[in-house]
Scaffold this active site. Structure first.
Site, PDB file in Angstrom:
ATOM      1  N   MET A  24      -0.268   7.258   1.173  1.00  0.00           N
ATOM      2  CA  MET A  24      -1.549   7.482   0.860  1.00  0.00           C
ATOM      3  C   MET A  24      -2.134   6.543  -0.402  1.00  0.00           C
ATOM      4  SD  MET A  24      -1.882  11.544   0.915  1.00  0.00           S
ATOM      5  CE  MET A  24      -1.138  11.915  -0.710  1.00  0.00           C
ATOM      6  N   HIS A  73       7.658   2.606  -2.021  1.00  0.00           N
ATOM      7  CA  HIS A  73       7.067   2.501  -1.011  1.00  0.00           C
ATOM      8  C   HIS A  73       7.371   1.050  -0.644  1.00  0.00           C
ATOM      9  CE1 HIS A  73       3.995   5.171  -2.762  1.00  0.00           C
ATOM     10  NE2 HIS A  73       4.118   5.874  -1.482  1.00  0.00           N
ATOM     11  N   LYS A  82      13.240   9.630   1.025  1.00  0.00           N
ATOM     12  CA  LYS A  82      13.936  10.752   0.796  1.00  0.00           C
ATOM     13  C   LYS A  82      13.556  11.548  -0.301  1.00  0.00           C
ATOM     14  CE  LYS A  82      18.518   9.727   3.062  1.00  0.00           C
ATOM     15  NZ  LYS A  82      19.888   9.597   2.670  1.00  0.00           N
TER      16      LYS A  82
END
Length: 288
Positions: free
Chosen positions: A26, A33, A150
């Site tokens: 997002m 990321h 995770k």
């Protein structure tokens, strides 16, 4: 690196390749990321990341309108990490009409923990991920990999189950949680924390580690002691000024509470927590 905004341009950009690797985000990116991008790059011949703030997974009282949109900075970081294509659609591009067809994950997995405190959250997540998979992988001729962190433990389990039940030709890869030097799990929402809150925020990971130690010490009696151990951890967080939603010990395989007949081993359990610090809600977990 190529930046595209339409599904048509995305498919055209990916048509020459056989085996896309996909990291959905997002935006407002952090090192977690980028670690997913670097982990995924050797798995295929083109690496794709999406940047889309998905309205469907936000409740009316949540931060959809104020969620940081940092496309230019995100693209610079993705290019440095080795991403080849960034797909940044508008809301009108991805949802040209009201999204009447939605993915409803099974309640026993999606209506507990995060799904209990954020009703409909996993419907929104599953729906957008299914749509993004169709956008990214439609031209693929070889392997297809998608990477999820995770830190959002329940989310990656929901996606993995969705892929399995719909027989999607996609391999889900779970990336390890990336942490700051003090142990705080990296999150796009950490930027909401004040300086004092940032110093306090690491207490969530510390509380989960303590709960994990207590769970392992309980061993075979954990099913009987679990609720009292969790309540103790919740009280300790509340005394520090947090608003805890849950701190809990669950089975890795299905996120259900461990049972007396289960073999309680260090490889069978996960501790998960979500708590509000000021106006910011943080989540974390540890496999044990």
């Amino acid at each position: 690196m190529k930046l595209v905004h339409t599904i048509e341009d995305l498919r055209a950009a990916l048509k020459p390749f056989n085996s896309p690797v996909f990291v959905p985000t997002m935006g407002n990116l952090h090192d977690g990321h980028l670690a997913l991008v670097r982990t995924g790059k050797p798995l295929g011949d083109v690496t794709v990341s999406s940047i889309f703030v998905n309205r469907l997974q936000f409740a009316p009282h949540e931060d959809f309108d104020t969620y940081p949109r940092t496309l230019q900075a995100d693209c610079a970081r993705l290019e440095q990490a080795g991403c080849d294509v960034v797909f940044a659609p508008s809301e009108k591009e991805l949802y040209p009409e009201p999204q009447g067809f939605k993915i409803h994950p099974p309640a026993e997995l999606a209506d507990i923990l995060e799904g209990h405190f954020r009703p409909g959250f996993f419907i929104g997540v599953s729906t957008v991920v299914m749509k993004l998979f169709n956008c990214v992988f439609s031209e693929a001729k070889g392997s297809r990999h998608a990477l999820f962190g995770k830190k959002d433990y329940q989310q990656q389990m929901v996606i993995r189950r969705m892929v399995q039940q719909f027989a999607l030709p996609v391999t889900i890869v779970a990336g390890e949680t990336q942490r700051a030097p003090d142990g705080l799990a990296l999150s796009s929402r950490n930027g909401y924390l004040s300086e004092a809150e940032r110093a306090e925020a690491v207490q969530l990971s510390m509380a989960l580690r303590a709960l994990a130690r207590d769970a392992l010490a309980a061993a075979g009696s954990l099913p009987d002691k679990r609720e009292s151990l969790e309540a103790q951890a919740m009280r300790a967080m509340a005394l520090r000024g947090w608003g805890p939603d849950y701190l809990t010990v669950r089975r890795r395989v299905d996120l259900q509470p461990p049972r007396a007949e289960d073999a309680i081993t260090p490889q069978s359990l996960v501790v998960l927590g979500a708590a509000r610090l000021g106006s910011t809600r943080l989540i974390d977990n540890f496999e044990i």
